[in-house]
Design a protein around this motif. Sequence first.
Motif, PDB file in Angstrom:
ATOM      1  N   LEU A 160      77.152 -10.567 -37.973  1.00 47.11           N
ATOM      2  CA  LEU A 160      77.155 -11.834 -37.226  1.00 47.11           C
ATOM      3  C   LEU A 160      77.768 -11.644 -35.846  1.00 47.11           C
ATOM      4  CD1 LEU A 160      78.158 -14.652 -39.760  1.00 47.11           C
ATOM      5  CD2 LEU A 160      75.870 -13.916 -39.060  1.00 47.11           C
ATOM      6  N   HIS A 161      78.856 -10.877 -35.794  1.00 44.97           N
ATOM      7  CA  HIS A 161      79.537 -10.631 -34.523  1.00 44.97           C
ATOM      8  C   HIS A 161      78.609  -9.929 -33.532  1.00 44.97           C
ATOM      9  CE1 HIS A 161      83.208  -9.679 -32.099  1.00 44.97           C
ATOM     10  NE2 HIS A 161      82.457  -8.652 -31.711  1.00 44.97           N
ATOM     11  N   GLU A 162      78.001  -8.833 -33.965  1.00 48.09           N
ATOM     12  CA  GLU A 162      77.130  -8.081 -33.058  1.00 48.09           C
ATOM     13  C   GLU A 162      75.851  -8.855 -32.742  1.00 48.09           C
ATOM     14  OE1 GLU A 162      78.515  -5.810 -31.593  1.00 48.09           O
ATOM     15  OE2 GLU A 162      80.141  -5.359 -32.990  1.00 48.09           O
ATOM     16  N   ALA A 163      75.366  -9.663 -33.686  1.00 54.65           N
ATOM     17  CA  ALA A 163      74.208 -10.509 -33.400  1.00 54.65           C
ATOM     18  C   ALA A 163      74.536 -11.518 -32.309  1.00 54.65           C
ATOM     19  CB  ALA A 163      73.751 -11.224 -34.664  1.00 54.65           C
ATOM     20  N   GLY A 164      75.790 -12.012 -32.306  1.00 54.23           N
ATOM     21  CA  GLY A 164      76.210 -12.919 -31.241  1.00 54.23           C
ATOM     22  C   GLY A 164      76.140 -12.255 -29.878  1.00 54.23           C
ATOM     23  N   HIS A 165      76.616 -11.009 -29.815  1.00 52.99           N
ATOM     24  CA  HIS A 165      76.467 -10.232 -28.579  1.00 52.99           C
ATOM     25  C   HIS A 165      74.984 -10.080 -28.235  1.00 52.99           C
ATOM     26  CE1 HIS A 165      80.523  -9.000 -27.652  1.00 52.99           C
ATOM     27  NE2 HIS A 165      80.720  -8.438 -28.834  1.00 52.99           N
ATOM     28  N   GLY A 166      74.196  -9.722 -29.245  1.00 53.53           N
ATOM     29  CA  GLY A 166      72.775  -9.462 -29.018  1.00 53.53           C
ATOM     30  C   GLY A 166      72.016 -10.678 -28.527  1.00 53.53           C
ATOM     31  N   TRP A 212      79.793 -17.008 -33.087  1.00 55.00           N
ATOM     32  CA  TRP A 212      78.868 -16.914 -34.212  1.00 55.00           C
ATOM     33  C   TRP A 212      79.538 -16.311 -35.443  1.00 55.00           C
ATOM     34  CZ3 TRP A 212      74.650 -19.683 -34.332  1.00 55.00           C
ATOM     35  CH2 TRP A 212      74.054 -20.075 -33.127  1.00 55.00           C
ATOM     36  N   GLU A 213      80.460 -15.375 -35.240  1.00 52.54           N
ATOM     37  CA  GLU A 213      81.157 -14.770 -36.369  1.00 52.54           C
ATOM     38  C   GLU A 213      82.100 -15.755 -37.046  1.00 52.54           C
ATOM     39  OE1 GLU A 213      84.591 -11.406 -37.291  1.00 52.54           O
ATOM     40  OE2 GLU A 213      83.854 -11.661 -35.240  1.00 52.54           O
ATOM     41  N   ASN A 214      82.902 -16.452 -36.266  1.00 53.32           N
ATOM     42  CA  ASN A 214      83.987 -17.246 -36.832  1.00 53.32           C
ATOM     43  C   ASN A 214      83.762 -18.750 -36.821  1.00 53.32           C
ATOM     44  OD1 ASN A 214      85.621 -15.014 -37.451  1.00 53.32           O
ATOM     45  ND2 ASN A 214      86.355 -14.892 -35.346  1.00 53.32           N
ATOM     46  N   LEU A 215      83.463 -19.302 -35.660  1.00 52.87           N
ATOM     47  CA  LEU A 215      83.340 -20.763 -35.570  1.00 52.87           C
ATOM     48  C   LEU A 215      82.111 -21.249 -36.319  1.00 52.87           C
ATOM     49  CD1 LEU A 215      84.418 -21.192 -31.846  1.00 52.87           C
ATOM     50  CD2 LEU A 215      85.799 -21.462 -33.907  1.00 52.87           C
ATOM     51  N   VAL A 216      81.069 -20.427 -36.332  1.00 50.95           N
ATOM     52  CA  VAL A 216      79.875 -20.750 -37.124  1.00 50.95           C
ATOM     53  C   VAL A 216      79.951 -20.069 -38.486  1.00 50.95           C
ATOM     54  CG1 VAL A 216      77.366 -20.642 -37.252  1.00 50.95           C
ATOM     55  CG2 VAL A 216      78.468 -21.041 -35.043  1.00 50.95           C
ATOM     56  N   GLY A 217      80.074 -18.737 -38.488  1.00 50.05           N
ATOM     57  CA  GLY A 217      79.924 -17.946 -39.707  1.00 50.05           C
ATOM     58  C   GLY A 217      81.007 -18.127 -40.744  1.00 50.05           C
ATOM     59  N   ARG A 248      70.676  -9.072 -42.397  1.00 47.64           N
ATOM     60  CA  ARG A 248      69.513  -9.217 -41.522  1.00 47.64           C
ATOM     61  C   ARG A 248      68.967 -10.637 -41.576  1.00 47.64           C
ATOM     62  NH1 ARG A 248      66.545  -4.869 -39.549  1.00 47.64           N
ATOM     63  NH2 ARG A 248      64.683  -6.166 -39.670  1.00 47.64           N
ATOM     64  N   ALA A 249      68.906 -11.200 -42.771  1.00 45.31           N
ATOM     65  CA  ALA A 249      68.381 -12.564 -42.916  1.00 45.31           C
ATOM     66  C   ALA A 249      69.267 -13.570 -42.197  1.00 45.31           C
ATOM     67  CB  ALA A 249      68.267 -12.924 -44.400  1.00 45.31           C
ATOM     68  N   ALA A 250      70.579 -13.400 -42.308  1.00 47.50           N
ATOM     69  CA  ALA A 250      71.508 -14.317 -41.633  1.00 47.50           C
ATOM     70  C   ALA A 250      71.412 -14.168 -40.116  1.00 47.50           C
ATOM     71  CB  ALA A 250      72.929 -14.055 -42.110  1.00 47.50           C
ATOM     72  N   ALA A 251      71.326 -12.921 -39.626  1.00 43.83           N
ATOM     73  CA  ALA A 251      71.207 -12.692 -38.186  1.00 43.83           C
ATOM     74  C   ALA A 251      69.936 -13.322 -37.645  1.00 43.83           C
ATOM     75  CB  ALA A 251      71.233 -11.197 -37.886  1.00 43.83           C
ATOM     76  N   ALA A 252      68.838 -13.180 -38.376  1.00 43.43           N
ATOM     77  CA  ALA A 252      67.574 -13.780 -37.935  1.00 43.43           C
ATOM     78  C   ALA A 252      67.661 -15.297 -37.963  1.00 43.43           C
ATOM     79  CB  ALA A 252      66.427 -13.306 -38.827  1.00 43.43           C
ATOM     80  N   ALA A 253      68.347 -15.843 -38.971  1.00 44.27           N
ATOM     81  CA  ALA A 253      68.448 -17.299 -39.103  1.00 44.27           C
ATOM     82  C   ALA A 253      69.214 -17.927 -37.948  1.00 44.27           C
ATOM     83  CB  ALA A 253      69.111 -17.662 -40.431  1.00 44.27           C
TER      84      ALA A 253
END
Length: 501
Positions: A264-270, A301-306, A214-219
């Motif tokens: 991270l993946h689903e946050a990217g969609h979101g 967001w999942e791969n190139l960033v995360g 959650r903290a990473a998704a918010a960040a």
Amino acid sequence: MTSPLDELKSLAREISLVQSVESLLGWDEQTYMPPAAGEFRAEQMTYLSGLAHQKRTSPRVGELLASLAADAAKEDPHSDFAATIHQMKRDFDKQSKLPQKLVEALTHATVIGQQAWVKARAANDFSQFQPHLEKIFGLKREQAEAVGYVAHPYDALLDDYEPDAKSTEVALVLAELRTELVPLVQAILQSGKKPQVDILAREFPTAAQEAFGRAAAAAIGFDFQRGRLDVTHHPFCSSVGPSDCRITTRYQEKFFNCAFFGILHEAGHGMYDQGLRSDQYGLPPGTYLSLGIHESQSRMWENLVGRSRSFWSHFFPQAKATFPVALSDVSADQFYAAVNHVEPSLIRVEADEATYNLHIIVRFELEQALLSGDLKTADVPGAWREKYKQYLGIEPSTDAEGCLQDIHWSAGLIGYFPTYSLGNLYAAQFFDQARRVLGDLDAQFARGEFRPLLEWLRDNIHTRGRNYTASQLVQLVTGKPLSHESLVRSLRDKLAPLYGI
């Protein structure tokens, strides 16, 4: 007096409201619905899908579109007005070809099918799901015939997710990728180097994983005032409305990657859904462009960033504090190498970047064969094992880690899988352009600054809605057509130093 355009927008808003309720019920089905409620949920969603279809294909919608067509033709084709008329006309013509009984039958079959899939997967028994798969593919064949196609029935279904794309074009792109990726993977496997991947299989308590995720998704920019995170069997993102985005994940206490990179993946969609223009909700300018473009946001967001070194320069100290026992003797370099480990594996959603697209090729080829009738549903487990042996050099020993691992076919999402690979290609090309425009992204990530990239994506992708085709958007944003070059270069730049190749 209401103008034709205002009346059309009002009707579109009604359609979006019905679909939003359907989306909410679908989210609930996959998260909190009690098991015994399945049959009634199928009735609810069948009713709503029929109602939405009636509204989408209302003769009045056709009349309004016809009355506005001449004015729209005089406008910039990428303007909100012209895009609204063009895209709604495209959707109206396509939906009008589908009998309402077929739409309702598909909805009912897929709701029941998803529930059967959950049970079959838990029991590791494909035979429990096979009759449902047979029915769903039969209905999807009817859909393809009703909509029409030129070369292959698969094209009619692919168009639902990647408008105007053709299976022959996708096959060519995947073949080009495979040509580049197979020798890269072989070089890595033959390098003799292997990260300390066992550190990812230590004890990572679920509650701590949830807090860290959650903290990473918010960040990175997911707005929890307009969204939430829950648990499901197969992670997904569901947009219920302009300020209601639901993302999900699943936790494994002895595998860090599963939940964290899923979040991270689903946050990217979101974040894509949260970045759409709310004043255009329900209209093409306020709707995502394609699932390939949507997937570009999640994979970026999942791969190139995360999975970048700079991301973990910022987050690894927090990870060590959150998981003090599991990571007590682990360095940042060891952790970075572990989360970028390359090795053929059985589960698509847990696959590394280099082998991921080989998983897509398997599904792409199998679902075309199922749709054409060249492959019978009863033969899917064996065909799946054979494809995995051919493309990844491994084969599943169970249905759960084989043909029952994905929810897509049970949900009727035939033609969806290729958009994952297209998303990888779009993501890498967009990310290259973002680097050119924004400067040193790695330095920004290391400082925990993700807002510049998100704002660039908002301006160049999210807020443009469906005002462009996917190919037009790639050309507009990056200055060149879609190519596999950015993705392959990105993988080589990251993996060559890790494996000394």
